[in-house]
Design an enzyme around this catalytic site. Structure first.
Site, PDB file in Angstrom:
ATOM      1  N   LYS A  56      57.170 152.803  50.148  1.00  0.00           N
ATOM      2  CA  LYS A  56      55.249 153.220  50.653  1.00  0.00           C
ATOM      3  C   LYS A  56      54.337 153.083  48.804  1.00  0.00           C
ATOM      4  CE  LYS A  56      56.936 154.825  55.424  1.00  0.00           C
ATOM      5  NZ  LYS A  56      56.955 155.796  56.230  1.00  0.00           N
ATOM      6  N   GLN A 100      57.762 162.043  56.155  1.00  0.00           N
ATOM      7  CA  GLN A 100      58.519 161.450  56.667  1.00  0.00           C
ATOM      8  C   GLN A 100      59.852 161.577  58.007  1.00  0.00           C
ATOM      9  OE1 GLN A 100      59.222 158.134  55.017  1.00  0.00           O
ATOM     10  NE2 GLN A 100      60.969 157.632  56.992  1.00  0.00           N
ATOM     11  N   ASP A 123      50.013 157.416  59.550  1.00  0.00           N
ATOM     12  CA  ASP A 123      51.230 157.074  61.092  1.00  0.00           C
ATOM     13  C   ASP A 123      50.980 155.945  61.908  1.00  0.00           C
ATOM     14  OD1 ASP A 123      53.783 156.149  59.675  1.00  0.00           O
ATOM     15  OD2 ASP A 123      54.497 158.733  59.899  1.00  0.00           O
TER      16      ASP A 123
END
Ligand code: NAP
Length: 308
Positions: A56, A100, A123
């Site tokens: 990422k 995460q 997200d």
């Protein structure tokens, strides 16, 4: 004549998306003097999570974002994580916040995800983002399913009116995928472990999306000729788990790395029947990162009051 499905290349489409994002980033920096920023929180030392976070960050570098990874101890408390997120929520240089997953068991995952400001929830896992998706309101949409829609559209694959079947009902893939496909006017069926006769559904699919995390779940007998097959699954197969066919097919991987990655779809059986298919690796995976970057750009524009 042997028919071969057209491969949908995730890296190729992801490259185009990143180039588009990078162009917009330059414009925002030029016009507003602001560089989009993504902060990723990584808890613990899980090797797979570390690789995801690194990828990422690499993606951020490629498009000109500022990126930061905050490492927190495996034993972190929910309260400490909430404090960190609260700080990032009010930091005007941070436009996207991502925690995460998975998180260790002592952490209340829902409280953590709900604490991220929805406008920074790149997200798309915040209940507000999910609710807006249900209500067909503009929002940040989870990257993997929105990446799949993007793949289909960029390959000019018609979605409207199609029989779309999803295998898997996870919060991050299956459920938002169903909503996005409904919004595109597909007729949608969602299968899971309690589905009776899954093959009856998958054989009826014109677009089949599989996100179960079960290697080779979908065999050649479970798809019809001409189906568009999107394989989300990522399964690591070590040499001792591989059957002779996979050992032969992925010989180089086993010799160099001792393992290989395969999807949920039995590629060797399904590819000759499909019209389009995504390989694993090289399919949906790279799209997820590209769409995360696109979400961060969108979040930045929303926060700066720029036209989306
Ligand atoms: P998940 O949370 O692991 O859940 C799996 C889903 O598949 C569940 O809904 C489960 O049904 C269903 N399922 C499992 N075995 C099944 C079977 N034998 N028959 C029918 N349904 C079955 O799912 P996920 O997070 O979506 O992940 C799935 C896979 O995609 C994993 O391999 C993951 O690594 C991969 N993934 C890849 C990306 C990417 O960027 N390429 C992104 C996300 C995930 P129940 O609900 O009944 O248990």
């Amino acid at each position: 004549m042997i028919k071969i499905a057209e491969l949908i290349s995730g890296p190729e489409i992801a490259k185009d998306i990143k180039a588009e994002v990078a162009e917009e980033v330059s414009e925002i920096v030029r016009l507003k003097g602001v560089r989009p920023g993504l902060t990723v929180i990584l808890v613990g030392d899980d090797p797979a999570s570390k690789v995801y976070v690194r990828n990422k960050q690499l993606g951020c570098e490629q498009v000109g974002f500022k990126s930061e990874a905050i490492r927190m101890d495996e034993n972190v408390s929910t309260e400490d994580l909430l404090k960190k997120i609260d700080h990032l929520n009010y930091d005007i240089n941070v436009h996207g916040i991502l925690v995460q997953l998975p998180l260790p068991p002592q952490v209340d995952k829902n409280r953590v995800l709900e604490s991220i400001f929805p406008e920074k929830d790149v997200d798309g896992f915040h209940p507000m983002s999910m609710g807006k998706l249900v209500a067909q309101q503009d929002c940040l949409v989870p990257a993997t399913p929105s990446g799949i829609i993007e793949m289909l559209k960029r390959k000019d694959i018609k979605i409207q009116g199609k029989e779309a079947v999803i295998v898997g009902r996870s919060v991050i893939v299956g459920r938002p995928m169903a909503l996005l496909l409904i919004n595109e006017s597909a007729t949608v069926t969602v299968c899971h472990t309690k589905t009776r006769d899954m093959g009856a559904h998958t054989r009826n699919a014109e677009i089949l999306i599989v996100s179960a995390g079960r290697p080779n779940l979908i065999g050649g007998d479970m798809v019809s000729e001409g189906t568009v097959v999107i394989d989300v699954g990522i399964n690591r197969i070590s040499k001792d788990q591989a059957d002779p066919e996979i050992l032969k097919w992925r010989k180089d991987d086993f010799e160099t790395k001792g393992a290989t990655l395969i999807g949920d779809v039995n590629f060797l059986e399904v590819e000759p029947k499909a019209s389009y298919i995504t390989p694993v690796p090289g399919g949906v995976g790279p799209m997820t990162i590209a769409m995360l970057l696109k979400n961060t750009l969108k979040a930045t524009k929303m926060q700066l009051g720029l036209k989306l």
